[in-house]
Motif scaffolding. Structure first.
Motif, PDB file in Angstrom:
ATOM      1  N   ALA A 158       0.618  -1.349   0.233  1.00  0.00           N
ATOM      2  CA  ALA A 158       0.304   0.329   0.262  1.00  0.00           C
ATOM      3  C   ALA A 158       0.903   1.484  -0.137  1.00  0.00           C
ATOM      4  O   ALA A 158       0.386   1.877  -0.428  1.00  0.00           O
ATOM      5  CB  ALA A 158      -0.504  -0.207   0.969  1.00  0.00           C
ATOM      6  N   VAL A 159       1.970   0.995   0.679  1.00  0.00           N
ATOM      7  CA  VAL A 159       3.178   2.180   0.992  1.00  0.00           C
ATOM      8  C   VAL A 159       3.439   2.044  -0.387  1.00  0.00           C
ATOM      9  O   VAL A 159       3.790   3.848  -1.233  1.00  0.00           O
ATOM     10  CB  VAL A 159       3.848   2.297   2.089  1.00  0.00           C
ATOM     11  N   GLN A 160       3.786   1.889  -1.073  1.00  0.00           N
ATOM     12  CA  GLN A 160       4.603   2.059  -2.341  1.00  0.00           C
ATOM     13  C   GLN A 160       3.504   2.100  -3.094  1.00  0.00           C
ATOM     14  O   GLN A 160       3.804   3.185  -4.137  1.00  0.00           O
ATOM     15  CB  GLN A 160       5.265   0.369  -3.072  1.00  0.00           C
ATOM     16  N   ARG A 161       2.563   1.821  -3.691  1.00  0.00           N
ATOM     17  CA  ARG A 161       0.984   2.526  -4.631  1.00  0.00           C
ATOM     18  C   ARG A 161       1.067   3.709  -4.359  1.00  0.00           C
ATOM     19  O   ARG A 161       0.975   4.352  -4.815  1.00  0.00           O
ATOM     20  CB  ARG A 161      -0.031   1.383  -4.426  1.00  0.00           C
ATOM     21  N   ALA A 162       1.170   3.883  -3.030  1.00  0.00           N
ATOM     22  CA  ALA A 162       0.705   5.714  -2.827  1.00  0.00           C
ATOM     23  C   ALA A 162       1.631   6.616  -3.214  1.00  0.00           C
ATOM     24  O   ALA A 162       1.531   7.270  -4.055  1.00  0.00           O
ATOM     25  CB  ALA A 162       0.494   6.143  -1.039  1.00  0.00           C
ATOM     26  N   ARG A 163       2.994   5.945  -3.353  1.00  0.00           N
ATOM     27  CA  ARG A 163       3.952   6.755  -3.168  1.00  0.00           C
ATOM     28  C   ARG A 163       3.823   7.207  -4.775  1.00  0.00           C
ATOM     29  O   ARG A 163       4.810   7.703  -5.454  1.00  0.00           O
ATOM     30  CB  ARG A 163       5.511   5.796  -3.039  1.00  0.00           C
ATOM     31  N   GLU A 164       4.038   5.757  -5.672  1.00  0.00           N
ATOM     32  CA  GLU A 164       3.928   5.885  -6.819  1.00  0.00           C
ATOM     33  C   GLU A 164       2.673   7.309  -7.595  1.00  0.00           C
ATOM     34  O   GLU A 164       3.319   7.661  -8.761  1.00  0.00           O
ATOM     35  CB  GLU A 164       3.798   4.266  -7.540  1.00  0.00           C
ATOM     36  N   TYR A 165       1.876   6.772  -6.730  1.00  0.00           N
ATOM     37  CA  TYR A 165       0.355   7.692  -7.251  1.00  0.00           C
ATOM     38  C   TYR A 165       1.787   9.827  -7.057  1.00  0.00           C
ATOM     39  O   TYR A 165       1.239  10.023  -7.493  1.00  0.00           O
ATOM     40  CB  TYR A 165      -0.446   7.787  -6.386  1.00  0.00           C
ATOM     41  N   ALA A 166       1.609   9.104  -6.050  1.00  0.00           N
ATOM     42  CA  ALA A 166       2.619  11.025  -5.446  1.00  0.00           C
ATOM     43  C   ALA A 166       3.536  11.531  -6.461  1.00  0.00           C
ATOM     44  O   ALA A 166       3.279  12.480  -6.551  1.00  0.00           O
ATOM     45  CB  ALA A 166       2.630  11.171  -3.883  1.00  0.00           C
ATOM     46  N   GLU A 167       4.737  10.174  -7.233  1.00  0.00           N
ATOM     47  CA  GLU A 167       5.654  10.410  -7.715  1.00  0.00           C
ATOM     48  C   GLU A 167       5.359  10.778  -9.203  1.00  0.00           C
ATOM     49  O   GLU A 167       5.641  12.219 -10.044  1.00  0.00           O
ATOM     50  CB  GLU A 167       6.721   9.472  -7.481  1.00  0.00           C
ATOM     51  N   ALA A 168       3.477  10.214  -9.767  1.00  0.00           N
ATOM     52  CA  ALA A 168       3.026  10.303 -10.898  1.00  0.00           C
ATOM     53  C   ALA A 168       2.504  11.729 -10.485  1.00  0.00           C
ATOM     54  O   ALA A 168       2.890  12.343 -11.872  1.00  0.00           O
ATOM     55  CB  ALA A 168       2.163   9.377 -10.981  1.00  0.00           C
ATOM     56  N   LEU A 169       2.323  12.068  -9.924  1.00  0.00           N
ATOM     57  CA  LEU A 169       2.502  13.959 -10.012  1.00  0.00           C
ATOM     58  C   LEU A 169       3.161  14.632  -9.203  1.00  0.00           C
ATOM     59  O   LEU A 169       2.799  16.034  -8.686  1.00  0.00           O
ATOM     60  CB  LEU A 169       1.057  14.272  -8.790  1.00  0.00           C
ATOM     61  N   GLY A 170       4.748  14.321  -8.942  1.00  0.00           N
ATOM     62  CA  GLY A 170       6.500  14.894  -9.024  1.00  0.00           C
ATOM     63  C   GLY A 170       5.603  15.327  -7.593  1.00  0.00           C
ATOM     64  O   GLY A 170       6.501  16.684  -7.539  1.00  0.00           O
ATOM     65  N   THR A 171       5.087  14.485  -6.249  1.00  0.00           N
ATOM     66  CA  THR A 171       5.027  15.121  -4.968  1.00  0.00           C
ATOM     67  C   THR A 171       5.597  13.691  -3.913  1.00  0.00           C
ATOM     68  O   THR A 171       5.700  13.073  -4.786  1.00  0.00           O
ATOM     69  CB  THR A 171       3.744  15.602  -5.094  1.00  0.00           C
ATOM     70  N   THR A 172       5.434  14.162  -3.114  1.00  0.00           N
ATOM     71  CA  THR A 172       5.951  13.257  -2.446  1.00  0.00           C
ATOM     72  C   THR A 172       5.064  12.964  -0.857  1.00  0.00           C
ATOM     73  O   THR A 172       3.833  14.055  -0.650  1.00  0.00           O
ATOM     74  CB  THR A 172       7.416  13.236  -0.706  1.00  0.00           C
ATOM     75  N   LEU A 173       4.829  12.157  -0.307  1.00  0.00           N
ATOM     76  CA  LEU A 173       3.766  11.514   0.402  1.00  0.00           C
ATOM     77  C   LEU A 173       3.865  12.399   1.633  1.00  0.00           C
ATOM     78  O   LEU A 173       5.015  12.926   2.088  1.00  0.00           O
ATOM     79  CB  LEU A 173       3.645  10.319   1.460  1.00  0.00           C
TER      80      LEU A 173
END
Length: 239
Positions: A158-173
């Motif tokens: 779950a953490v890895q998936r959320a990080r990938e979404y954030a990276e796609a938006l150019g940001t971080t958790l």
């Protein structure tokens, strides 16, 4: 006209805001592991022309089987006696209710952790007269480390998936808001699925002069699943 006051600085809202966007993801894990225990069902049967002789014979057979199972020591983790019955069987011909014989049964369940001993014990039980063996049913213990491993893997996923979404938006958790099992808020009791069963039924017959070779039982791999929902806030991206 007045507008409703917004949430205070320390209050939580069930949705994201431009200043604190929220990401909701699902973490899943699937492990395939070796079983830890195996259960077998044992049915002891006896017959007699009268109730007392059937009961005496059943008591003798049951005591012999209990002694046999217990002789395997620590390989047997649990031995339990279930249903017991003495039933009259009526004659098929003739008028009236005439009892032809009495039939007695006792059901036992044995749980073993030594699968080499399991094959040997199953073979010896199947060699006994009027004895039925069912199973084995393979399973994990309720507190097996495999369950913890699956839950931890689901969290990491779950953490890895959320990080990938954030990276796609150019940001971080930014922070974890919530983590929960699937349906935890409206939980209903669901009985656990039984362990895998490899069907094997044996009916005892008069013991031969030489003991039969132990059965070679291949343990059935167990599947462990974990699912959870997780929500995170992310730092506002520059779109």
């Amino acid at each position: 006209m007045t507008s409703a006051p917004g949430p205070g600085p320390g209050s939580a809202v069930p949705y994201g805001t431009p200043d604190a966007p929220r990401i909701a993801v699902r973490g899943e894990a699937h492990l395939e592991v070796d079983p830890e225990i195996a259960r077998i069902g044992i049915t002891v049967t006896a017959r007699g022309k009268d109730r007392r002789s059937a009961l005496d014979d059943l008591t003798r057979r049951n005591a012999g089987i209990v002694d046999l199972v217990k002789s395997y020591g620590q390989a047997v983790e649990h031995l339990e006696t279930g249903a017991f019955s003495i039933t009259p069987e009526l004659a098929r011909r003739g008028r009236g209710e005439r009892v032809r014989t009495y039939r007695g049964t006792v059901h036992l369940t044995a749980e073993l952790s030594d699968f080499t001993a399991l094959g040997e014990l199953t073979t010896r039980l199947a060699d006994l007269e009027l004895t039925r063996v069912d199973g084995p049913w393979w399973a994990l213990r309720p507190g097996s480390p495999a369950h913890r491993q699956a839950r931890q893997q689901a969290v990491r996923e779950a953490v890895q998936r959320a990080r990938e979404y954030a990276e796609a938006l150019g940001t971080t958790l930014a922070a974890l808001v919530e983590i929960a099992d699937i349906g935890a808020e409206n939980a209903r009791f669901v009985p656990p699925a039984p362990g895998g069963m490899r069907a094997m039924t044996a009916y005892g017959a008069p013991a031969p002069q030489e003991e039969a070779a132990p059965l070679d039982l291949e343990p059935e791999r167990q599947h462990v699943y974990a699912q959870l929902d997780a929500r995170f806030t992310i730092k506002p991206p520059k779109l």
